[in-house]
Scaffold this motif. Structure first.
Motif, PDB file in Angstrom:
ATOM      1  N   ASP A  86       0.827  -1.207   0.000  1.00  0.00           N
ATOM      2  CA  ASP A  86       0.000   0.000   0.000  1.00  0.00           C
ATOM      3  C   ASP A  86       0.862   1.258   0.000  1.00  0.00           C
ATOM      4  O   ASP A  86       2.095   1.200  -0.062  1.00  0.00           O
ATOM      5  N   MET A  87       0.210   2.427   0.080  1.00  0.00           N
ATOM      6  CA  MET A  87       0.913   3.701  -0.001  1.00  0.00           C
ATOM      7  C   MET A  87       1.878   3.908   1.156  1.00  0.00           C
ATOM      8  O   MET A  87       2.831   4.675   1.067  1.00  0.00           O
ATOM      9  N   ASP A  88       1.631   3.239   2.287  1.00  0.00           N
ATOM     10  CA  ASP A  88       2.501   3.371   3.452  1.00  0.00           C
ATOM     11  C   ASP A  88       3.655   2.376   3.432  1.00  0.00           C
ATOM     12  O   ASP A  88       4.450   2.333   4.370  1.00  0.00           O
ATOM     13  N   GLU A  90       3.194  -0.855   3.586  1.00  0.00           N
ATOM     14  CA  GLU A  90       2.787  -2.089   4.262  1.00  0.00           C
ATOM     15  C   GLU A  90       2.542  -3.182   3.225  1.00  0.00           C
ATOM     16  O   GLU A  90       1.974  -2.939   2.149  1.00  0.00           O
ATOM     17  N   GLY A 234       6.860   5.560   1.947  1.00  0.00           N
ATOM     18  CA  GLY A 234       5.671   6.157   2.535  1.00  0.00           C
ATOM     19  C   GLY A 234       5.700   6.102   4.051  1.00  0.00           C
ATOM     20  O   GLY A 234       6.644   5.584   4.664  1.00  0.00           O
ATOM     21  N   PHE A 235       4.662   6.643   4.664  1.00  0.00           N
ATOM     22  CA  PHE A 235       4.580   6.716   6.119  1.00  0.00           C
ATOM     23  C   PHE A 235       3.209   6.247   6.583  1.00  0.00           C
ATOM     24  O   PHE A 235       2.223   6.338   5.848  1.00  0.00           O
ATOM     25  N   SER A 236       3.141   5.773   7.817  1.00  0.00           N
ATOM     26  CA  SER A 236       1.880   5.304   8.366  1.00  0.00           C
ATOM     27  C   SER A 236       0.983   6.493   8.703  1.00  0.00           C
ATOM     28  O   SER A 236       1.437   7.636   8.785  1.00  0.00           O
ATOM     29  N   GLU A 237      -0.318   6.215   8.912  1.00  0.00           N
ATOM     30  CA  GLU A 237      -1.255   7.280   9.277  1.00  0.00           C
ATOM     31  C   GLU A 237      -0.834   7.954  10.576  1.00  0.00           C
ATOM     32  O   GLU A 237      -0.970   9.170  10.731  1.00  0.00           O
ATOM     33  N   GLU A 240       1.975  10.400   9.828  1.00  0.00           N
ATOM     34  CA  GLU A 240       1.454  11.557   9.097  1.00  0.00           C
ATOM     35  C   GLU A 240       0.678  12.489  10.034  1.00  0.00           C
ATOM     36  O   GLU A 240       0.800  13.713   9.954  1.00  0.00           O
TER      37      GLU A 240
END
Length: 308
Positions: A86-88, A90, A234-237, A240
Motif C-alpha cells: 500500500d501507499m505506506d 505495508e 511512505g509513512f503510516s497514518e 502523518e
C-alpha cells in the motif's frame, strides 16, 4: 491417567454444526471432517454432497488443494504469497491455492528473525489471526525470497511485451501478457515474478507485480535500490498525523531571516527542500566589489525531537 477428549456424537452434522467446527479449526479436509464426526460409508458420501452444496451457496471456500473453511476465514497457519504493497509501504499476503473469498492479510514481520524482510512476490509461511482492522499474518519463515523475482524495464513491441532486467548479470528476460502491461509505458521500471512452468527454451514467462517508476526519472537509481532491498516507502497514518500536529519552533534565541529572498539549491526531485542560498553586494567600502552570501540550512532537529 488422562481422560480421552469428548468425541462428538456420531452421525452427519447439520450445516450450523459443520460451519462451527470449521470456524474453530480454521480449515479442514473432508477426511478430517469425517473422522471428527465419526462418519463412515454412506455418511461420508452425504458429507461430500453437503460440502459441495455449501460451497455453491457461498458459505464455504477452498483452502489449499483439499481443505475447506468458512467463507472469508483463514487457517491458523498457511503458506501465502506477498501480493500487494500500500501507499505506506505495508505488505499484504494472500493464501496460496485458495478460492476468491480468501481475504488478504496484513503481513506483520518478526523483527527478531535474522535476514532481509520479505518483499513483493515472496512466498512466506505465516500464522493468521484476526486483528482490529482485519486479518493479520505474522511471519514465521520466508520460503523463497527473491528467488523468482526480476527488477526490470518494460520494452514494448507489436508482437510482445518484455521485462529486461536492470541487473546486467541477470539473463532472465521475461515475456509478460499484453493485458498485464496495459497502462504501462515503454521504459517503466517494474518488479516481475518468473512464472513456473516446463518451458525449456527461449525467454521465460512472467507476471508483473508492481510498477516502481520510469527509467527516465531523476530518481531511477534510488527507486531501483529501494525496490531491490525492499525498503518501505511512505509513512503510516500515525506518523502523518503526528507530523501534521507539530507546532512551529519558537523564534526565541534565533535571528529571523524570513525576509531574505532565499533560493533553494535542492533539485526539483528532492524529497525535502532544506538548503538555500542568497547573495547580496557588500556595501562596506573596505570590501570593494565584495559580496555577502547567506547559506541557510534548515534546523531539522527543531522539528524532529526525541520520542516523536
Amino acid at each position: 491417567m488422562t481422560k480421552n477428549p469428548k468425541r462428538p456424537p456420531a452421525g452427519l452434522p447439520d450445516e450450523d454444526t459443520l460451519i462451527a467446527f470449521l470456524r474453530e479449526a480454521g480449515s479442514a479436509e473432508k477426511t478430517d471432517i469425517a473422522r471428527h464426526f465419526g462418519l463412515k460409508g454412506g455418511e461420508r458420501r452425504m458429507l461430500r454432497e453437503m460440502i459441495r452444496e455449501l460451497e455453491e451457496a457461498g458459505k464455504l471456500g477452498k483452502r489449499g488443494r483439499k481443505g475447506f473453511s468458512e467463507v472469508g476465514a483463514l487457517p491458523p497457519v498457511g503458506v501465502a504469497d506477498v501480493v500487494e504493497r500500500d501507499m505506506d509501504g505495508e505488505l499484504y499476503v494472500r493464501l496460496v491455492e485458495a478460492s476468491a473469498d480468501a481475504p488478504r492479510a496484513l503481513l506483520v514481520p518478526d523483527n527478531d528473525k535474522p535476514g532481509p524482510a520479505p518483499g513483493m512476490g515472496d512466498r512466506v509461511l505465516v500464522k493468521f489471526a484476526r486483528g482490529e482492522d482485519g486479518w493479520e499474518a505474522r511471519l514465521i519463515k520466508t520460503l523463497d525470497a527473491g528467488a523468482n523475482k526480476v527488477l526490470g524495464v518494460i520494452r514494448k513491441s507489436n508482437k510482445e511485451v518484455r521485462v529486461e532486467p536492470v541487473d546486467r548479470k541477470s539473463k532472465d528476460v521475461l515475456i509478460v501478457p499484453h493485458a498485464q502491461a496495459e497502462g504501462l509505458r515503454d521504459g517503466d521500471l517494474v518488479l516481475a515474478a518468473i512464472e513456473k512452468g516446463d518451458q525449456r527454451y527461449g525467454p521465460k514467462r512472467g507476471k508483473i507485480l508492481e510498477k516502481i517508476g520510469h527509467e527516465g526519472d531523476a530518481r531511477a537509481a534510488s527507486l531501483i535500490a529501494i525496490a531491490a532491498h525492499n525498503v518501505p516507502m511512505g509513512f503510516s497514518e500515525a506518523v502523518e498525523k503526528e507530523a501534521g500536529d507539530q507546532e512551529l519552533p519558537s523564534l526565541k534565541g534565533r535571528e529571523d531571516l524570513r525576509d531574505l529572498p532565499l533560493i533553494t539549491i535542492d533539485p526539483a526531485d528532492a524529497r525535502d527542500h532544506d538548503d538555500a542560498v542568497y547573495a547580496m553586494r557588500d556595501e562596506d567600502p573596505k570590501n570593494v566589489d565584495g559580496w555577502i552570501v547567506w547559506v541557510a540550512i534548515a534546523d531539522v532537529a527543531a522539528y524532529v525531537r526525541p520520542n516523536t
